[in-house]
Enzyme design. Sequence first.
Site, PDB file in Angstrom:
ATOM      1  N   PRO A  87       0.838  -1.202   0.000  1.00  0.00           N
ATOM      2  CA  PRO A  87       0.000   0.000   0.000  1.00  0.00           C
ATOM      3  C   PRO A  87       0.874   1.253   0.000  1.00  0.00           C
ATOM      4  O   PRO A  87       1.726   1.428   0.867  1.00  0.00           O
ATOM      5  CB  PRO A  87      -0.781  -0.117   1.311  1.00  0.00           C
ATOM      6  CG  PRO A  87       0.125  -0.901   2.214  1.00  0.00           C
ATOM      7  CD  PRO A  87       0.846  -1.866   1.316  1.00  0.00           C
ATOM      8  N   SER A 116      -4.072   1.476  -0.369  1.00  0.00           N
ATOM      9  CA  SER A 116      -3.761   2.346   0.764  1.00  0.00           C
ATOM     10  C   SER A 116      -5.001   3.104   1.219  1.00  0.00           C
ATOM     11  O   SER A 116      -5.826   3.524   0.404  1.00  0.00           O
ATOM     12  CB  SER A 116      -2.689   3.355   0.359  1.00  0.00           C
ATOM     13  OG  SER A 116      -2.575   4.372   1.340  1.00  0.00           O
ATOM     14  N   GLN A 136      -5.584  -1.510   3.237  1.00  0.00           N
ATOM     15  CA  GLN A 136      -4.708  -1.079   4.339  1.00  0.00           C
ATOM     16  C   GLN A 136      -5.425  -0.024   5.156  1.00  0.00           C
ATOM     17  O   GLN A 136      -5.961   0.952   4.623  1.00  0.00           O
ATOM     18  CB  GLN A 136      -3.398  -0.527   3.774  1.00  0.00           C
ATOM     19  CG  GLN A 136      -2.443   0.019   4.829  1.00  0.00           C
ATOM     20  CD  GLN A 136      -2.598   1.519   5.044  1.00  0.00           C
ATOM     21  OE1 GLN A 136      -2.872   2.244   4.089  1.00  0.00           O
ATOM     22  NE2 GLN A 136      -2.418   1.984   6.266  1.00  0.00           N
ATOM     23  N   TYR A 138      -5.256   2.653   8.489  1.00  0.00           N
ATOM     24  CA  TYR A 138      -4.696   3.342   9.656  1.00  0.00           C
ATOM     25  C   TYR A 138      -5.866   3.513  10.621  1.00  0.00           C
ATOM     26  O   TYR A 138      -6.741   4.371  10.376  1.00  0.00           O
ATOM     27  CB  TYR A 138      -4.172   4.733   9.276  1.00  0.00           C
ATOM     28  CG  TYR A 138      -2.869   4.766   8.517  1.00  0.00           C
ATOM     29  CD1 TYR A 138      -1.680   4.392   9.131  1.00  0.00           C
ATOM     30  CD2 TYR A 138      -2.817   5.217   7.197  1.00  0.00           C
ATOM     31  CE1 TYR A 138      -0.477   4.441   8.436  1.00  0.00           C
ATOM     32  CE2 TYR A 138      -1.615   5.275   6.501  1.00  0.00           C
ATOM     33  CZ  TYR A 138      -0.456   4.884   7.131  1.00  0.00           C
ATOM     34  OH  TYR A 138       0.728   4.937   6.454  1.00  0.00           O
ATOM     35  N   THR A 164      -1.908  -1.061   9.644  1.00  0.00           N
ATOM     36  CA  THR A 164      -0.558  -0.509   9.805  1.00  0.00           C
ATOM     37  C   THR A 164      -0.348  -0.099  11.259  1.00  0.00           C
ATOM     38  O   THR A 164      -1.086   0.733  11.794  1.00  0.00           O
ATOM     39  CB  THR A 164      -0.352   0.673   8.847  1.00  0.00           C
ATOM     40  OG1 THR A 164      -0.550   0.198   7.516  1.00  0.00           O
ATOM     41  CG2 THR A 164       1.039   1.267   8.985  1.00  0.00           C
ATOM     42  N   LYS A 228       0.702  -4.855   9.823  1.00  0.00           N
ATOM     43  CA  LYS A 228       1.807  -4.365   8.979  1.00  0.00           C
ATOM     44  C   LYS A 228       2.729  -3.491   9.817  1.00  0.00           C
ATOM     45  O   LYS A 228       2.290  -2.481  10.377  1.00  0.00           O
ATOM     46  CB  LYS A 228       1.247  -3.553   7.810  1.00  0.00           C
ATOM     47  CG  LYS A 228       2.311  -2.902   6.924  1.00  0.00           C
ATOM     48  CD  LYS A 228       1.671  -2.227   5.720  1.00  0.00           C
ATOM     49  CE  LYS A 228       2.693  -1.694   4.738  1.00  0.00           C
ATOM     50  NZ  LYS A 228       3.313  -0.431   5.160  1.00  0.00           N
ATOM     51  N   HIS A 252       8.004   0.239   7.041  1.00  0.00           N
ATOM     52  CA  HIS A 252       7.359   1.308   6.257  1.00  0.00           C
ATOM     53  C   HIS A 252       8.337   1.880   5.222  1.00  0.00           C
ATOM     54  O   HIS A 252       8.330   3.075   4.922  1.00  0.00           O
ATOM     55  CB  HIS A 252       6.867   2.394   7.210  1.00  0.00           C
ATOM     56  CG  HIS A 252       5.590   3.079   6.806  1.00  0.00           C
ATOM     57  ND1 HIS A 252       4.411   2.883   7.474  1.00  0.00           N
ATOM     58  CD2 HIS A 252       5.303   3.967   5.820  1.00  0.00           C
ATOM     59  CE1 HIS A 252       3.461   3.621   6.921  1.00  0.00           C
ATOM     60  NE2 HIS A 252       3.975   4.287   5.914  1.00  0.00           N
ATOM     61  N   ASP A 283       8.177  -6.592   3.464  1.00  0.00           N
ATOM     62  CA  ASP A 283       8.438  -5.577   2.434  1.00  0.00           C
ATOM     63  C   ASP A 283       9.631  -4.736   2.838  1.00  0.00           C
ATOM     64  O   ASP A 283      10.102  -4.777   3.976  1.00  0.00           O
ATOM     65  CB  ASP A 283       7.190  -4.730   2.104  1.00  0.00           C
ATOM     66  CG  ASP A 283       6.809  -3.719   3.189  1.00  0.00           C
ATOM     67  OD1 ASP A 283       7.660  -3.318   4.006  1.00  0.00           O
ATOM     68  OD2 ASP A 283       5.623  -3.318   3.195  1.00  0.00           O
TER      69      ASP A 283
HETATM   70  C1  FMN Z   1       5.360   7.027  -1.162  1.00  0.00           C
HETATM   71  C2  FMN Z   1       5.008   5.969  -0.164  1.00  0.00           C
HETATM   72  C3  FMN Z   1       3.757   5.994   0.431  1.00  0.00           C
HETATM   73  C4  FMN Z   1       3.413   5.022   1.359  1.00  0.00           C
HETATM   74  N1  FMN Z   1       2.152   5.020   1.866  1.00  0.00           N
HETATM   75  C5  FMN Z   1       1.788   4.054   2.737  1.00  0.00           C
HETATM   76  C6  FMN Z   1       0.462   3.997   3.234  1.00  0.00           C
HETATM   77  O1  FMN Z   1      -0.383   4.810   2.880  1.00  0.00           O
HETATM   78  N2  FMN Z   1       0.157   3.034   4.128  1.00  0.00           N
HETATM   79  C7  FMN Z   1       1.084   2.098   4.538  1.00  0.00           C
HETATM   80  O2  FMN Z   1       0.773   1.236   5.360  1.00  0.00           O
HETATM   81  N3  FMN Z   1       2.336   2.116   4.045  1.00  0.00           N
HETATM   82  C8  FMN Z   1       2.701   3.053   3.163  1.00  0.00           C
HETATM   83  N4  FMN Z   1       3.973   3.042   2.643  1.00  0.00           N
HETATM   84  C9  FMN Z   1       4.898   1.949   2.992  1.00  0.00           C
HETATM   85  C10 FMN Z   1       4.793   0.770   2.010  1.00  0.00           C
HETATM   86  O3  FMN Z   1       3.579   0.072   2.194  1.00  0.00           O
HETATM   87  C11 FMN Z   1       5.917  -0.257   2.194  1.00  0.00           C
HETATM   88  O4  FMN Z   1       5.998  -0.628   3.548  1.00  0.00           O
HETATM   89  C12 FMN Z   1       7.299   0.221   1.719  1.00  0.00           C
HETATM   90  O5  FMN Z   1       7.192   1.133   0.656  1.00  0.00           O
HETATM   91  C13 FMN Z   1       8.102  -0.974   1.285  1.00  0.00           C
HETATM   92  O6  FMN Z   1       9.372  -0.620   0.919  1.00  0.00           O
HETATM   93  P1  FMN Z   1       9.889  -0.395  -0.604  1.00  0.00           P
HETATM   94  O7  FMN Z   1       9.326   0.924  -1.009  1.00  0.00           O
HETATM   95  O8  FMN Z   1      11.359  -0.379  -0.410  1.00  0.00           O
HETATM   96  O9  FMN Z   1       9.420  -1.537  -1.462  1.00  0.00           O
HETATM   97  C14 FMN Z   1       4.340   3.998   1.714  1.00  0.00           C
HETATM   98  C15 FMN Z   1       5.595   3.982   1.102  1.00  0.00           C
HETATM   99  C16 FMN Z   1       5.933   4.941   0.165  1.00  0.00           C
HETATM  100  C17 FMN Z   1       7.285   4.859  -0.484  1.00  0.00           C
HETATM  101  O1  173 Z   2       3.970   8.406   3.091  1.00  0.00           O
HETATM  102  C1  173 Z   2       3.692   7.432   3.762  1.00  0.00           C
HETATM  103  O2  173 Z   2       4.542   6.577   4.037  1.00  0.00           O
HETATM  104  C2  173 Z   2       2.376   7.252   4.281  1.00  0.00           C
HETATM  105  O3  173 Z   2       2.191   6.245   4.882  1.00  0.00           O
HETATM  106  C3  173 Z   2       1.284   8.236   4.146  1.00  0.00           C
HETATM  107  C4  173 Z   2       0.160   8.050   4.908  1.00  0.00           C
HETATM  108  C5  173 Z   2      -0.881   8.949   4.838  1.00  0.00           C
HETATM  109  C6  173 Z   2      -0.833  10.028   4.000  1.00  0.00           C
HETATM  110  C7  173 Z   2       0.279  10.198   3.232  1.00  0.00           C
HETATM  111  C8  173 Z   2       1.330   9.327   3.298  1.00  0.00           C
END
Ligand code: FMN
Ligand code: 173
Length: 358
Positions: A87, A116, A136, A138, A164, A228, A252, A283
């Site tokens: 996500p 997400s 996913q 929050y 998460t 997560k 994350h 991840d």
């Molecule tokens: C730009 C961005 C936004 C993310 N947004 C969320 C999110 O909304 N909810 C969440 O649980 N994790 C979020 N994550 C974490 C990812 O789910 C994941 O744990 C992580 O990107 C995995 O690592 P990788 O980018 O190296 O593959 C986000 C990651 C990135 C890079």
């Molecule tokens: O950027 C993130 O990792 C993320 O989890 C997130 C969550 C809510 C709004 C914007 C970004």
Amino acid sequence: MRPLDGTALDGPALNLAELAADARGRLDPVHWDFFTGGAGEERTVRANEAAFARRYLVPRVLRGAVRRDLRISLLGTRISMPVLIAPTAFHRLAHPEGELATARAAAEAGTIMVVSMAATRPVEQIAAAGGPLWFQLYPQADLDFTASVVRRAEAAGCSALVVTVDSPVFGRRERDLRHGFADLPPGMVCENMRDASGRVRDIGMDAGLDWARITWLREVTRLPILLKGVLHPADAALAVSYGLDGLLVSNHGGRQLDGALATLDALPAVVEAVGGRLPVLLDGGVRRGTDVLVALALGASAVLVGRPVLWGLAVGGAAGVRHVLDLLHADLDRALALAGVTGPADLRGDLVATVACG
Ligand SMILES: Cc1cc2nc3c(=O)[nH]c(=O)nc-3n(C[C@H](O)[C@H](O)[C@H](O)COP(=O)(O)O)c2cc1C
Ligand SMILES: O=C(O)C(=O)c1ccccc1
């Protein structure tokens, strides 16, 4: 294709590093930094990839692995390979179609997209792509609103909830602070944060989140629930005792607690604590088929990719995401063949050696 130096490169990216370079050339630098960056000094961002670089393979030979079968089943869903879409927030910053494009690519490739809570398209429209979806969450301090979001994900057809738990507060991301990036541009919102009156709420991080809330959530839904963001084996053991259905070893992508252990380094102790009672996913830093192979050999049931999907989206929308998934599928298939393994179920820790530095 456009590599970092801005010169033209013909043909599709041969690997995810090339794809990242291409995406960088196309994205607004503020959005590139939001996607790429992590918390603090970004130690954990780097550690996730470095942990894979410290693992080497000890392949088997003469195994006659003519045909490899990459398919697995996860919580009742059969998928084409042990690679899912993590996500990530705000897909419309990468491509106008946003999560709709991501979902089409996941459906075509036959894998699960984890939607997400910060998606910029409504979950009902994302579900129209027809592929398997998990949602996913929050958990919000407002329990009624949280329950209504869960109901909405259920009604849209999501088949599991990914909660998460590594975000009691938002990580401090210095790249975003430097740019003053805090919000979506006008015209884009977190579509799954609309309440009954149609107002879009801000996503809150709830520092009060605790195991009692997991018990509450367990009673709100019959969907399987995965946590997560678990790194500590004691939390993994608690998750089993609280009746959870799966764990996702994650930091994350290094965006929350900087200095947190690399996920691959955390994995073995979590797998041991769980003792086969739940699927353990991972991840963070997965960029090659060999990374998938290593994570599975060390006990993961599957892995997820986050940033590479955003790069694919930025470069080519649904086709770009499809390219990411196809690259990983082909790369894993080749790695299995070269290691003398016919499929995920055959992967064992004896295929992996760890060295002090990569
Ligand atoms: C730009 C961005 C936004 C993310 N947004 C969320 C999110 O909304 N909810 C969440 O649980 N994790 C979020 N994550 C974490 C990812 O789910 C994941 O744990 C992580 O990107 C995995 O690592 P990788 O980018 O190296 O593959 C986000 C990651 C990135 C890079
Ligand atoms: O950027 C993130 O990792 C993320 O989890 C997130 C969550 C809510 C709004 C914007 C970004």
